[in-house]
Design a protein around this motif. Sequence first.
Motif, PDB file in Angstrom:
ATOM      1  N   GLY A 158      -2.451   3.472  16.139  1.00  0.00           N
ATOM      2  CA  GLY A 158      -2.316   2.248  16.912  1.00  0.00           C
ATOM      3  C   GLY A 158      -2.045   1.022  16.060  1.00  0.00           C
ATOM      4  N   ILE A 159      -1.816   1.351  14.511  1.00  0.00           N
ATOM      5  CA  ILE A 159      -1.615   0.282  13.366  1.00  0.00           C
ATOM      6  C   ILE A 159      -0.092   0.389  13.150  1.00  0.00           C
ATOM      7  CG2 ILE A 159      -2.256  -0.749  11.266  1.00  0.00           C
ATOM      8  CD1 ILE A 159      -4.940   1.087  11.673  1.00  0.00           C
ATOM      9  N   LEU A 160       0.422  -1.054  13.294  1.00  0.00           N
ATOM     10  CA  LEU A 160       1.935  -1.103  12.868  1.00  0.00           C
ATOM     11  C   LEU A 160       2.040  -1.986  11.683  1.00  0.00           C
ATOM     12  CD1 LEU A 160       4.679  -0.405  14.442  1.00  0.00           C
ATOM     13  CD2 LEU A 160       4.575  -2.733  15.189  1.00  0.00           C
ATOM     14  N   VAL A 161       2.731  -1.396  10.827  1.00  0.00           N
ATOM     15  CA  VAL A 161       3.389  -1.976   9.428  1.00  0.00           C
ATOM     16  C   VAL A 161       4.395  -1.966   9.247  1.00  0.00           C
ATOM     17  CG1 VAL A 161       0.866  -1.336   8.452  1.00  0.00           C
ATOM     18  CG2 VAL A 161       2.790  -0.049   8.045  1.00  0.00           C
ATOM     19  N   ALA A 162       4.978  -2.770   8.110  1.00  0.00           N
ATOM     20  CA  ALA A 162       6.426  -2.619   7.988  1.00  0.00           C
ATOM     21  C   ALA A 162       6.743  -1.795   6.848  1.00  0.00           C
ATOM     22  CB  ALA A 162       6.799  -3.931   7.326  1.00  0.00           C
ATOM     23  N   ALA A 185       0.751  -1.146  -0.067  1.00  0.00           N
ATOM     24  CA  ALA A 185      -0.154  -0.169   0.144  1.00  0.00           C
ATOM     25  C   ALA A 185       1.039   1.119  -0.009  1.00  0.00           C
ATOM     26  CB  ALA A 185      -0.974   0.085   1.237  1.00  0.00           C
ATOM     27  N   THR A 186       0.353   2.265  -0.588  1.00  0.00           N
ATOM     28  CA  THR A 186       1.072   3.647  -0.577  1.00  0.00           C
ATOM     29  C   THR A 186       0.019   4.791  -0.390  1.00  0.00           C
ATOM     30  OG1 THR A 186       2.607   4.747  -2.019  1.00  0.00           O
ATOM     31  CG2 THR A 186       0.849   3.714  -3.227  1.00  0.00           C
ATOM     32  N   ARG A 187       0.649   5.929  -0.043  1.00  0.00           N
ATOM     33  CA  ARG A 187       0.060   7.287  -0.034  1.00  0.00           C
ATOM     34  C   ARG A 187       0.882   8.185  -0.567  1.00  0.00           C
ATOM     35  NH1 ARG A 187      -2.648   9.494   5.085  1.00  0.00           N
ATOM     36  NH2 ARG A 187      -0.434  10.300   5.636  1.00  0.00           N
ATOM     37  N   ASP A 188       1.866   7.463  -1.477  1.00  0.00           N
ATOM     38  CA  ASP A 188       2.407   8.279  -2.329  1.00  0.00           C
ATOM     39  C   ASP A 188       3.395   9.416  -1.462  1.00  0.00           C
ATOM     40  OD1 ASP A 188       1.923   7.141  -4.940  1.00  0.00           O
ATOM     41  OD2 ASP A 188      -0.045   8.177  -4.596  1.00  0.00           O
ATOM     42  N   GLU A 189       3.915   8.842  -0.488  1.00  0.00           N
ATOM     43  CA  GLU A 189       4.805   9.658   0.344  1.00  0.00           C
ATOM     44  C   GLU A 189       6.013   8.455   0.858  1.00  0.00           C
ATOM     45  OE1 GLU A 189       2.358  10.702   3.784  1.00  0.00           O
ATOM     46  OE2 GLU A 189       2.211   8.792   4.632  1.00  0.00           O
ATOM     47  N   GLY A 190       7.009   9.019   1.508  1.00  0.00           N
ATOM     48  CA  GLY A 190       7.998   8.139   2.167  1.00  0.00           C
ATOM     49  C   GLY A 190       7.359   7.376   3.100  1.00  0.00           C
ATOM     50  N   CYS A 191       7.950   6.080   3.054  1.00  0.00           N
ATOM     51  CA  CYS A 191       7.224   4.817   3.788  1.00  0.00           C
ATOM     52  C   CYS A 191       7.152   5.113   5.226  1.00  0.00           C
ATOM     53  CB  CYS A 191       7.969   3.582   3.402  1.00  0.00           C
ATOM     54  SG  CYS A 191       9.699   3.420   3.581  1.00  0.00           S
ATOM     55  N   TRP A 192       8.445   6.020   5.606  1.00  0.00           N
ATOM     56  CA  TRP A 192       8.330   6.168   7.303  1.00  0.00           C
ATOM     57  C   TRP A 192       7.102   7.115   7.426  1.00  0.00           C
ATOM     58  CZ3 TRP A 192      10.389   2.717  10.344  1.00  0.00           C
ATOM     59  CH2 TRP A 192      11.527   1.927   9.944  1.00  0.00           C
ATOM     60  N   ASP A 193       6.766   8.012   6.668  1.00  0.00           N
ATOM     61  CA  ASP A 193       5.842   8.878   7.176  1.00  0.00           C
ATOM     62  C   ASP A 193       4.423   8.011   7.154  1.00  0.00           C
ATOM     63  OD1 ASP A 193       7.261  11.159   7.042  1.00  0.00           O
ATOM     64  OD2 ASP A 193       7.027  11.522   5.032  1.00  0.00           O
ATOM     65  N   THR A 194       4.256   7.184   6.142  1.00  0.00           N
ATOM     66  CA  THR A 194       2.988   6.337   6.385  1.00  0.00           C
ATOM     67  C   THR A 194       3.070   5.358   7.464  1.00  0.00           C
ATOM     68  OG1 THR A 194       2.990   6.133   3.902  1.00  0.00           O
ATOM     69  CG2 THR A 194       1.528   4.623   4.908  1.00  0.00           C
ATOM     70  N   VAL A 195       4.151   4.995   7.757  1.00  0.00           N
ATOM     71  CA  VAL A 195       4.643   4.093   9.027  1.00  0.00           C
ATOM     72  C   VAL A 195       3.938   4.807  10.424  1.00  0.00           C
ATOM     73  CG1 VAL A 195       6.276   2.861  10.544  1.00  0.00           C
ATOM     74  CG2 VAL A 195       6.178   2.424   8.269  1.00  0.00           C
ATOM     75  N   GLY A 196       4.448   6.250  10.208  1.00  0.00           N
ATOM     76  CA  GLY A 196       4.022   6.900  11.625  1.00  0.00           C
ATOM     77  C   GLY A 196       2.607   7.615  11.487  1.00  0.00           C
ATOM     78  N   TRP A 197       2.027   7.592  10.294  1.00  0.00           N
ATOM     79  CA  TRP A 197       0.483   8.040  10.136  1.00  0.00           C
ATOM     80  C   TRP A 197      -0.080   6.894  10.801  1.00  0.00           C
ATOM     81  CZ3 TRP A 197      -3.848   6.220   7.789  1.00  0.00           C
ATOM     82  CH2 TRP A 197      -4.953   7.301   7.524  1.00  0.00           C
ATOM     83  N   LEU A 198       0.253   5.748  10.357  1.00  0.00           N
ATOM     84  CA  LEU A 198      -0.550   4.341  10.912  1.00  0.00           C
ATOM     85  C   LEU A 198      -0.273   4.413  12.463  1.00  0.00           C
ATOM     86  CD1 LEU A 198      -0.061   2.159   7.761  1.00  0.00           C
ATOM     87  CD2 LEU A 198      -2.374   3.082   8.561  1.00  0.00           C
ATOM     88  N   ALA A 199       1.013   4.257  12.711  1.00  0.00           N
ATOM     89  CA  ALA A 199       1.311   4.133  14.181  1.00  0.00           C
ATOM     90  C   ALA A 199       0.447   4.971  15.121  1.00  0.00           C
ATOM     91  CB  ALA A 199       2.736   4.273  14.541  1.00  0.00           C
ATOM     92  N   GLU A 200       0.386   6.141  14.754  1.00  0.00           N
ATOM     93  CA  GLU A 200      -0.596   7.171  15.522  1.00  0.00           C
ATOM     94  C   GLU A 200      -2.182   6.597  15.892  1.00  0.00           C
ATOM     95  OE1 GLU A 200       0.033   9.971  16.729  1.00  0.00           O
ATOM     96  OE2 GLU A 200       2.151  10.095  16.030  1.00  0.00           O
TER      97      GLU A 200
END
Length: 365
Positions: A328-332, A311-326
Amino acid sequence: MPGGVSLPGFPWDSLVPYRERAQAHPHGVVDLSVGTPVDETPAVVRDALAAASNAPGYPTTLGTPAVREAAVGWLKRRFGIDSIDAETGVLPAIGTKELVAWLPTLLGLGPADVVVHPELAYPTYDIGARLAGASPVAVDSLVALGPQRPALVWVNSPANPHGRILPAEHLAKVVSWAREHGALVAADECYLEFGWEAAPSSVLHAEVNGGTVENVIALHSLSKRSNLAGYRAGFVAGDPSMVRQLLEVRKHAGMMMPAPVQAAMAAALDDDEHVDQQRQRYRQRRDILRDALVGAGFRIEHSEGALYLWATRDEGCWDTVGWLAERGILVAPGEFYGPAGRSHVRVALTATDERVAAAAERLAA
Ligand SMILES: Cc1ncc(COP(=O)(O)O)c(C=O)c1O
């Protein structure tokens, strides 16, 4: 490192701050970062393990006739593959990760050799090349190799991390290219039971290998298919001369599957019902997570098979990881699997129905 082997750091450590953030969610973390099964090991398999628990003698590296016949029977029953001989073409593995990591070494590859693996890939193909002192090369197009002649080519379909399923014609081209260039093909087929939008092909299919398994082996894992990751159960099937070479070295190196696990693996391979149930669970989780991610503005690419959504939001993967972590969802982060994954995340389907529903609710909020 002994022998000058250089291994990369363990990337998962960099996920720790995001895990902590996700764990701080008032309703708990939804961990979709790793593909570890969460549903129960089927009773038919546990019973077989228990029944074989009296095991005072050493098991054989080759495996019992029962486990080898079960592997051949499964290939035939589920996939119509009838090119494998139970005497000469199958060998148990102690889960497939060890075999992925040691395959180049077991095949006698060394510093003069190149091992090719997909650009976005399970990291252990790279590690295995390094352990042998060989050079790993990450390319999707073999033509891009130029004059380099690889000794071993890995393919992985359905793939980790992005779930892509390679069509039979694509696999056939890899096999014939490898034969023309004197390379061996190892197909990691641990997700072969998990095709959602297409039926995956195996390198053991005649339409892929031209009716002979020469130069070709496939690795099969029971971890995901049968919720058996904790048992460490898999096997390799294919070219008898390659299987013989693996057997010879593995015998000397003590790489043998415990006898009760051999019995459990035979029972698991003989039973399709639990696999169909498990497939159904994953299909539902996939539908829920896919809709929820798309509803939250994600694009899903590939993901035709395996146990992941890419999955992508067309941004850096770490930004997406952070957005999901907010939430409570953890992804790789996709970059764990290669630089081409820098703007994707890998979302595993291996969470309970309750946790998957919680993730969907949070994504809709
Ligand atoms: C592509 C791929 N290959 C191999 C493995 C190893 O599986 P196992 O060692 O459980 O058989 C995994 C595990 O996630 C994987 O994703």
